[in-house]
Write an enzyme that holds these catalytic residues in place. Structure first.
Site, mmCIF file in Angstrom:
data_model
loop_
_atom_site.group_PDB
_atom_site.id
_atom_site.type_symbol
_atom_site.label_atom_id
_atom_site.label_comp_id
_atom_site.label_asym_id
_atom_site.label_seq_id
_atom_site.Cartn_x
_atom_site.Cartn_y
_atom_site.Cartn_z
ATOM 1 N N PRO A 154 6.063 7.648 3.348
ATOM 2 C CA PRO A 154 5.278 8.244 2.314
ATOM 3 C C PRO A 154 5.825 9.758 1.750
ATOM 4 O O PRO A 154 5.650 10.025 0.653
ATOM 5 C CB PRO A 154 3.778 8.501 2.808
ATOM 6 C CG PRO A 154 3.472 7.907 4.211
ATOM 7 C CD PRO A 154 5.070 7.562 4.368
ATOM 8 N N GLU A 203 1.722 6.461 12.226
ATOM 9 C CA GLU A 203 1.759 7.658 11.472
ATOM 10 C C GLU A 203 3.357 7.988 11.261
ATOM 11 O O GLU A 203 3.703 9.011 10.793
ATOM 12 C CB GLU A 203 1.239 9.081 12.129
ATOM 13 C CG GLU A 203 -0.307 8.780 12.388
ATOM 14 C CD GLU A 203 -1.127 8.697 10.995
ATOM 15 O OE1 GLU A 203 -2.134 8.020 11.082
ATOM 16 O OE2 GLU A 203 -0.556 9.155 9.817
ATOM 17 N N ARG A 263 18.379 -8.446 -6.321
ATOM 18 C CA ARG A 263 18.557 -8.955 -7.507
ATOM 19 C C ARG A 263 19.566 -8.500 -8.468
ATOM 20 O O ARG A 263 19.872 -9.322 -9.709
ATOM 21 C CB ARG A 263 17.038 -8.909 -8.485
ATOM 22 C CG ARG A 263 16.651 -7.474 -8.820
ATOM 23 C CD ARG A 263 15.508 -7.438 -9.565
ATOM 24 N NE ARG A 263 15.369 -8.123 -10.802
ATOM 25 C CZ ARG A 263 15.857 -7.399 -12.011
ATOM 26 N NH1 ARG A 263 16.220 -6.193 -11.757
ATOM 27 N NH2 ARG A 263 15.717 -8.038 -13.028
ATOM 28 N N ASP A 321 16.846 -4.583 -17.935
ATOM 29 C CA ASP A 321 15.413 -4.340 -17.350
ATOM 30 C C ASP A 321 14.869 -2.989 -17.896
ATOM 31 O O ASP A 321 15.498 -2.398 -18.430
ATOM 32 C CB ASP A 321 15.921 -3.636 -15.887
ATOM 33 C CG ASP A 321 16.128 -4.995 -14.843
ATOM 34 O OD1 ASP A 321 16.767 -4.855 -13.797
ATOM 35 O OD2 ASP A 321 15.489 -5.924 -15.345
HETATM 36 N N1 LIG Z 1 7.997 3.943 1.560
HETATM 37 C C1 LIG Z 1 6.778 4.017 1.758
HETATM 38 C C2 LIG Z 1 5.323 4.273 1.746
HETATM 39 C C3 LIG Z 1 4.435 4.302 2.853
HETATM 40 C C4 LIG Z 1 4.706 4.025 4.358
HETATM 41 C C5 LIG Z 1 5.922 3.829 4.488
HETATM 42 C C6 LIG Z 1 6.358 3.848 6.203
HETATM 43 C C7 LIG Z 1 5.264 4.146 7.117
HETATM 44 C C8 LIG Z 1 5.441 3.974 8.133
HETATM 45 C C9 LIG Z 1 4.003 4.370 8.904
HETATM 46 N N2 LIG Z 1 3.255 4.308 7.596
HETATM 47 C C10 LIG Z 1 1.784 4.703 7.532
HETATM 48 C C11 LIG Z 1 1.444 6.056 7.497
HETATM 49 C C12 LIG Z 1 0.378 6.607 6.854
HETATM 50 C C13 LIG Z 1 0.127 7.924 6.705
HETATM 51 C C14 LIG Z 1 1.100 8.984 6.769
HETATM 52 C C15 LIG Z 1 0.732 10.300 6.414
HETATM 53 N N3 LIG Z 1 0.034 10.745 7.870
HETATM 54 C C16 LIG Z 1 -0.688 11.936 7.198
HETATM 55 C C17 LIG Z 1 -1.150 12.780 8.367
HETATM 56 C C18 LIG Z 1 -0.463 13.259 9.656
HETATM 57 C C19 LIG Z 1 0.549 12.252 9.822
HETATM 58 C C20 LIG Z 1 1.057 11.359 8.603
HETATM 59 C C21 LIG Z 1 2.307 8.460 7.390
HETATM 60 C C22 LIG Z 1 2.463 7.053 7.633
HETATM 61 C C23 LIG Z 1 3.905 4.225 6.725
HETATM 62 C C24 LIG Z 1 3.639 4.365 5.227
HETATM 63 N N4 LIG Z 1 3.243 4.739 2.473
HETATM 64 N N5 LIG Z 1 3.214 4.677 0.939
HETATM 65 C C25 LIG Z 1 4.441 4.732 0.693
HETATM 66 N N6 LIG Z 1 5.140 4.530 -0.584
#
Ligand SMILES: N#Cc1c(-c2ccc3ccn(Cc4ccc(CN5CCCCC5)cc4)c3c2)n[nH]c1N
Length: 242
Positions: free
Chosen positions: A88, A115, A157, A172
């Site tokens: 994220p 996380e 693609r 696109d």
């Molecule tokens: N690309 C992409 C993504 C992802 C994504 C990608 C990869 C992983 C691996 C695990 N997660 C779950 C997650 C959920 C919340 C948090 C934030 N926390 C906040 C409090 C302190 C700890 C961290 C981190 C990780 C992932 C989510 N989400 N959205 C996108 N566009």
């Protein structure tokens, strides 16, 4: 192109072998390896996570398991891979990045859960290969697998011989920096709604102009910020008058 995916949920990547991507694999345009991260654990519980240093919610994925897995997968082929880490907190993934990655020989997607992955995994990998931490959008998923599938599709693609109609990739959304306009097919009138006359006029220049105007108007309404990134020469005085 060789694509490898590391995940604790290999079945999440099953769709990569369906439809368009499945055909690209059959035709040898891409080869895809999906690897279960737990194959590199050594304890009876096959542990891949632990509590975060400094406290905080949830668990963090262990560096030792990831390190061994990445070393092993990266060593499977001679070419140095580009490591893609969905997160994220990543740089926004976009069509420009998809086009850039479509020129790569090898991509490895590291799909985290919990996380996220211990940062030292990324820092250590960056000593041996290019690494990009990317996000597919401003919302929070539960893991990296859906993001990896999304990015794999966006890249694959663009590869020669993958799309039945390569012209589609050239037209696109985002390929010229704008959103594409509306599309129509038969019947000519449906539930009292008709196809715009210009599309049935046979005047190809007029159709091109109409489609560009529609794309511009849609971009202005839905994604005005995309217009700021357009090179000045992209918008002529007619466009600016819209
Ligand atoms: N690309 C992409 C993504 C992802 C994504 C990608 C990869 C992983 C691996 C695990 N997660 C779950 C997650 C959920 C919340 C948090 C934030 N926390 C906040 C409090 C302190 C700890 C961290 C981190 C990780 C992932 C989510 N989400 N959205 C996108 N566009």
């Amino acid at each position: 192109m060789r694509i490898d995916v590391l995940t604790i949920f290999p079945d999440y990547l099953a769709p990569v072998r369906e439809a368009l991507l499945g055909k690209a694999i059959e035709r040898g345009r891409i080869s895809v390896g999906v690897h279960d991260l737990r194959d590199w654990t050594h304890d009876v519980h096959r542990s891949v996570d632990d509590s975060p240093y400094g406290g905080g919610p949830g668990m963090v994925m262990k560096p030792d398991v990831w390190g061994e897995a990445l070393d092993s997968v990266a060593a499977e082929a001679a070419e140095t891979p580009r490591l893609v880490v969905p997160t994220p907190a990543g740089v926004p993934f976009d069509q420009r990045t998809a086009r850039r990655w479509a020129r790569e020989e090898r991509l490895i997607f590291a799909c985290g859960r919990y996380e996220g992955i211990d940062q030292r995994v990324i820092d250590d990998a960056a000593r041996r290969m290019p690494v990009e931490e990317v996000s597919i959008g401003d919302y929070v998923l539960v893991g990296g697998e859906v993001a990896a599938l999304t990015m794999i599709e966006a890249v694959a693609r663009l590869l020669p011989g993958v799309l039945g109609n390569p012209a589609s990739a050239e037209q696109d959304s985002f390929s010229d920096g704008l959103l594409e306009g509306p599309s129509y097919t038969r019947p000519e009138t449906w539930r009292g709604l008709s196809v715009p006359d210009v599309l049935r006029s046979g005047d190809h220049a007029a159709v091109r102009r109409w489609r560009r105007e529609q794309g511009l108007e849609r971009t202005l309404r839905r994604r005005p910020e995309l217009l700021d990134t357009l090179p000045p020469e992209e918008l002529d005085e007619h466009d600016r008058a819209l």
